[in-house]
Design a protein around this motif. Sequence first.
Motif, PDB file in Angstrom:
ATOM      1  N   SER A 213       0.849  -1.190   0.000  1.00 21.93           N
ATOM      2  CA  SER A 213       0.000   0.000   0.000  1.00 21.93           C
ATOM      3  C   SER A 213       0.891   1.248   0.000  1.00 21.93           C
ATOM      4  CB  SER A 213      -0.894  -0.019   1.234  1.00 21.93           C
ATOM      5  OG  SER A 213      -1.764   1.073   1.190  1.00 21.93           O
ATOM      6  N   ASP A 214       0.301   2.359  -0.465  1.00 24.68           N
ATOM      7  CA  ASP A 214       1.087   3.599  -0.488  1.00 24.68           C
ATOM      8  C   ASP A 214       0.970   4.377   0.813  1.00 24.68           C
ATOM      9  OD1 ASP A 214       2.108   3.588  -3.307  1.00 24.68           O
ATOM     10  OD2 ASP A 214      -0.029   3.324  -3.674  1.00 24.68           O
ATOM     11  N   GLY A 215       0.175   3.874   1.747  1.00 26.42           N
ATOM     12  CA  GLY A 215       0.098   4.534   3.046  1.00 26.42           C
ATOM     13  C   GLY A 215      -1.197   4.210   3.770  1.00 26.42           C
ATOM     14  N   ILE A 216      -1.286   4.739   4.992  1.00 16.90           N
ATOM     15  CA  ILE A 216      -2.473   4.457   5.808  1.00 16.90           C
ATOM     16  C   ILE A 216      -3.154   5.770   6.195  1.00 16.90           C
ATOM     17  CG2 ILE A 216      -3.304   3.334   7.909  1.00 16.90           C
ATOM     18  CD1 ILE A 216      -0.982   1.583   7.976  1.00 16.90           C
ATOM     19  N   LEU A 217      -4.441   5.832   5.927  1.00 16.81           N
ATOM     20  CA  LEU A 217      -5.246   6.967   6.400  1.00 16.81           C
ATOM     21  C   LEU A 217      -5.771   6.575   7.767  1.00 16.81           C
ATOM     22  CD1 LEU A 217      -7.245   7.547   3.111  1.00 16.81           C
ATOM     23  CD2 LEU A 217      -5.792   9.268   4.202  1.00 16.81           C
ATOM     24  N   VAL A 218      -5.591   7.456   8.752  1.00 14.16           N
ATOM     25  CA  VAL A 218      -5.940   7.077  10.114  1.00 14.16           C
ATOM     26  C   VAL A 218      -6.954   8.058  10.693  1.00 14.16           C
ATOM     27  CG1 VAL A 218      -5.000   6.373  12.353  1.00 14.16           C
ATOM     28  CG2 VAL A 218      -3.522   6.333  10.354  1.00 14.16           C
ATOM     29  N   ASN A 219      -8.007   7.500  11.268  1.00 16.07           N
ATOM     30  CA  ASN A 219      -9.036   8.345  11.886  1.00 16.07           C
ATOM     31  C   ASN A 219      -8.545   8.810  13.253  1.00 16.07           C
ATOM     32  OD1 ASN A 219     -11.329   9.681  12.593  1.00 16.07           O
ATOM     33  ND2 ASN A 219     -12.574   7.840  12.939  1.00 16.07           N
ATOM     34  N   THR A 220      -7.590   9.724  13.209  1.00 18.04           N
ATOM     35  CA  THR A 220      -6.978  10.179  14.455  1.00 18.04           C
ATOM     36  C   THR A 220      -6.453  11.598  14.280  1.00 18.04           C
ATOM     37  OG1 THR A 220      -5.494   9.405  16.198  1.00 18.04           O
ATOM     38  CG2 THR A 220      -4.582   9.432  14.000  1.00 18.04           C
ATOM     39  N   VAL A 221      -5.864  12.106  15.347  1.00 12.45           N
ATOM     40  CA  VAL A 221      -5.300  13.450  15.320  1.00 12.45           C
ATOM     41  C   VAL A 221      -3.803  13.336  15.629  1.00 12.45           C
ATOM     42  CG1 VAL A 221      -5.333  15.674  16.516  1.00 12.45           C
ATOM     43  CG2 VAL A 221      -7.481  14.545  15.917  1.00 12.45           C
ATOM     44  N   GLU A 222      -3.009  13.890  14.750  1.00 13.30           N
ATOM     45  CA  GLU A 222      -1.549  13.750  14.849  1.00 13.30           C
ATOM     46  C   GLU A 222      -1.027  14.099  16.237  1.00 13.30           C
ATOM     47  OE1 GLU A 222       0.529  16.259  12.085  1.00 13.30           O
ATOM     48  OE2 GLU A 222       2.364  15.092  12.339  1.00 13.30           O
ATOM     49  N   GLU A 223      -1.548  15.176  16.806  1.00 16.66           N
ATOM     50  CA  GLU A 223      -0.990  15.702  18.053  1.00 16.66           C
ATOM     51  C   GLU A 223      -1.120  14.716  19.213  1.00 16.66           C
ATOM     52  OE1 GLU A 223      -2.645  17.381  15.849  1.00 16.66           O
ATOM     53  OE2 GLU A 223      -1.306  19.044  15.336  1.00 16.66           O
ATOM     54  N   PHE A 224      -2.106  13.806  19.184  1.00 15.05           N
ATOM     55  CA  PHE A 224      -2.163  12.868  20.311  1.00 15.05           C
ATOM     56  C   PHE A 224      -1.888  11.419  19.913  1.00 15.05           C
ATOM     57  CE2 PHE A 224      -6.912  13.750  19.826  1.00 15.05           C
ATOM     58  CZ  PHE A 224      -7.260  12.533  19.259  1.00 15.05           C
ATOM     59  N   ASP A 225      -1.473  11.197  18.675  1.00 13.82           N
ATOM     60  CA  ASP A 225      -1.284   9.797  18.272  1.00 13.82           C
ATOM     61  C   ASP A 225       0.065   9.586  17.563  1.00 13.82           C
ATOM     62  OD1 ASP A 225      -2.033   7.163  18.031  1.00 13.82           O
ATOM     63  OD2 ASP A 225      -3.522   7.473  16.457  1.00 13.82           O
ATOM     64  N   GLN A 226       1.048  10.455  17.932  1.00 15.21           N
ATOM     65  CA  GLN A 226       2.365  10.417  17.283  1.00 15.21           C
ATOM     66  C   GLN A 226       3.027   9.047  17.328  1.00 15.21           C
ATOM     67  OE1 GLN A 226       4.291  12.146  15.575  1.00 15.21           O
ATOM     68  NE2 GLN A 226       3.465  14.216  15.617  1.00 15.21           N
ATOM     69  N   VAL A 227       2.961   8.416  18.511  1.00 17.28           N
ATOM     70  CA  VAL A 227       3.690   7.169  18.734  1.00 17.28           C
ATOM     71  C   VAL A 227       3.256   6.094  17.731  1.00 17.28           C
ATOM     72  CG1 VAL A 227       4.062   5.344  20.454  1.00 17.28           C
ATOM     73  CG2 VAL A 227       3.992   7.712  21.155  1.00 17.28           C
ATOM     74  N   GLY A 228       1.963   5.961  17.558  1.00 16.68           N
ATOM     75  CA  GLY A 228       1.435   4.963  16.627  1.00 16.68           C
ATOM     76  C   GLY A 228       1.723   5.339  15.182  1.00 16.68           C
ATOM     77  N   LEU A 229       1.611   6.623  14.866  1.00 18.21           N
ATOM     78  CA  LEU A 229       1.855   7.062  13.493  1.00 18.21           C
ATOM     79  C   LEU A 229       3.309   6.787  13.099  1.00 18.21           C
ATOM     80  CD1 LEU A 229      -0.114  10.423  13.741  1.00 18.21           C
ATOM     81  CD2 LEU A 229      -0.723   8.520  12.232  1.00 18.21           C
ATOM     82  N   LEU A 230       4.218   7.068  14.039  1.00 17.97           N
ATOM     83  CA  LEU A 230       5.642   6.841  13.756  1.00 17.97           C
ATOM     84  C   LEU A 230       5.934   5.352  13.559  1.00 17.97           C
ATOM     85  CD1 LEU A 230       7.286   9.434  16.153  1.00 17.97           C
ATOM     86  CD2 LEU A 230       7.238   9.478  13.647  1.00 17.97           C
TER      87      LEU A 230
END
Length: 487
Positions: A213-230
């Motif tokens: 896949s070219d990436g994941i769209l996440v139903n979240t907000v960057e400011e509180f979900d950095q750890v998972g996004l990284l």
Amino acid sequence: MANTKEHIVMLPFMAQGHIIPYLALALQIEQRKNYTITFVNTPLNINNLRSTLPANSSIRLLEIPFSSSNHGLPLDTENTNILPYHLFILLIEASTSLKPSFKKLIENFIEQGNPPLCIIADIFFGWTASIAKELNVFHAIFTVSSAYRLACYYSLWMNLPHRKENSDEFSLPDFAEASNVHITQLPTNILEADGTDAWSVLQSKNLPEWVNSDGILVNTVEEFDQVGLLYFKRKLGSPAWPIGPILLSRENRENGMCLEPCIEWLNTKPLKSVLYVSFGSQNTISASQMMQLAMGLEASDKNFIWVIRPPIGFELNTEFKAKEWLPKGFEERIKESRRGLLVYNWAPQVEFCPIRLCAFLTQCAWNSVLEALNHSVLLIGWPLAAEQSFNAKLLEEEMGVCVEVARGKTNEVRHEDIAAKIELVMNETQQKGKEMRRKAFEAREMIRNAIKDEEGFEGSSVKAMDEFFSAALSMREKTMREQNVAV
Ligand SMILES: O=c1ccn([C@@H]2O[C@H](COP(=O)(O)OP(=O)(O)O[C@H]3O[C@H](CO)[C@@H](O)[C@H](O)[C@H]3O)[C@@H](O)[C@H]2O)c(=O)[nH]1
């Protein structure tokens, strides 16, 4: 290219918890004006969606064939909402039969000169990424939940660490940023997985496909979900776009008790003084837990609304047996004192959130969490199933907006502990509650800023959505250049 709208194809898994947020995302993308959307699913799901899609929507609903009885499922089973949990796996396995018709569909779009700019597909449909790659179409997985939760899930399935450790508590081998996981936090299918069972086999085919896949769209907000996004940027080497909150549209809500009596009751209570108790759209607790919860609520001395359902073992439409399932005289006492309101089966939850709620005793299902945080409502977590423990972990350990009160549908709970946790969170003079209020307010600001789209200021979720579309367009331009060179 001017005046031509870009075409997006979306394919959620056949479960209401997936279809409804996908439709919410589709409606949000539609508002951007320059996209046409084809929403693909099996015939019965598409048929059900026809009545919920707003009349003025341009979203095209498209069926692809599916025969449940060919896969050992009861006739006309196209959605988990009519399946017991142990058969979910059969429906997911059966859904791989959509592969040839989905591929044909995309090929037809390409042949007809209407190639999708991108395919957005479910976390269970890793195979769509390979199809997209083969046909040179940009692909994203959309997860209706947080990145932190998905990271726990991905790491657990890929490593099955609980099978290699002797302890009830263990770390996630490739997600050390998360604190230890306890065995009681695992959903049943992961707890029982040993690498050879049906879920393990399914995930061992599904998850490795995500790298295509070219990436994941996440139903979240960057400011509180950095750890998972990284985690995903590191693991998959592709972007994770935090585009949330994608809040569910009202059209898709079931009708329940009408709003007026609830609002009337709420309006008699001071601001931010009410505890809301609900276990989402699918879950309930055991009869003994229900009894303890009722006693805990009564002992807590706080105003509360409880969306109450028959306990485990009884159908949702069973008549509620208060005399059997609740403490003697409970209903009468709370009615008389007007301290509590019992709402049977379903409540207009979103309408409650902004008004007078202080805290929400919840199973930590992600839509409810986002709705609560959007109004800085504090959370008292009672994760019951699925990924809810990981949501609770994120909310408590990373964000500081939640306190876990209990875990699971059958574990023993004590009314004294429930009352104590309610007090801890809701009592304004307690340090813990004060600190949580501050964090919940910060979370609310993060959400509101993330979706701001004003002159001179674009919030992180708006930016992420722009970046997602830019990445899709760049890939298409690159492909076209390469094809021209080849010609
Ligand atoms: O009485 C009710 C109960 C729910 N809702 C609404 O229904 C939606 C429910 O969504 P959610 O809070 O996510 O709960 P569930 O549908 O029960 O959760 C399922 O879907 C979630 C999102 O994928 C997962 O996090 C959970 O584990 C899974 O059980 C929300 O918008 C609620 O506002 C109401 O309006 N009234």
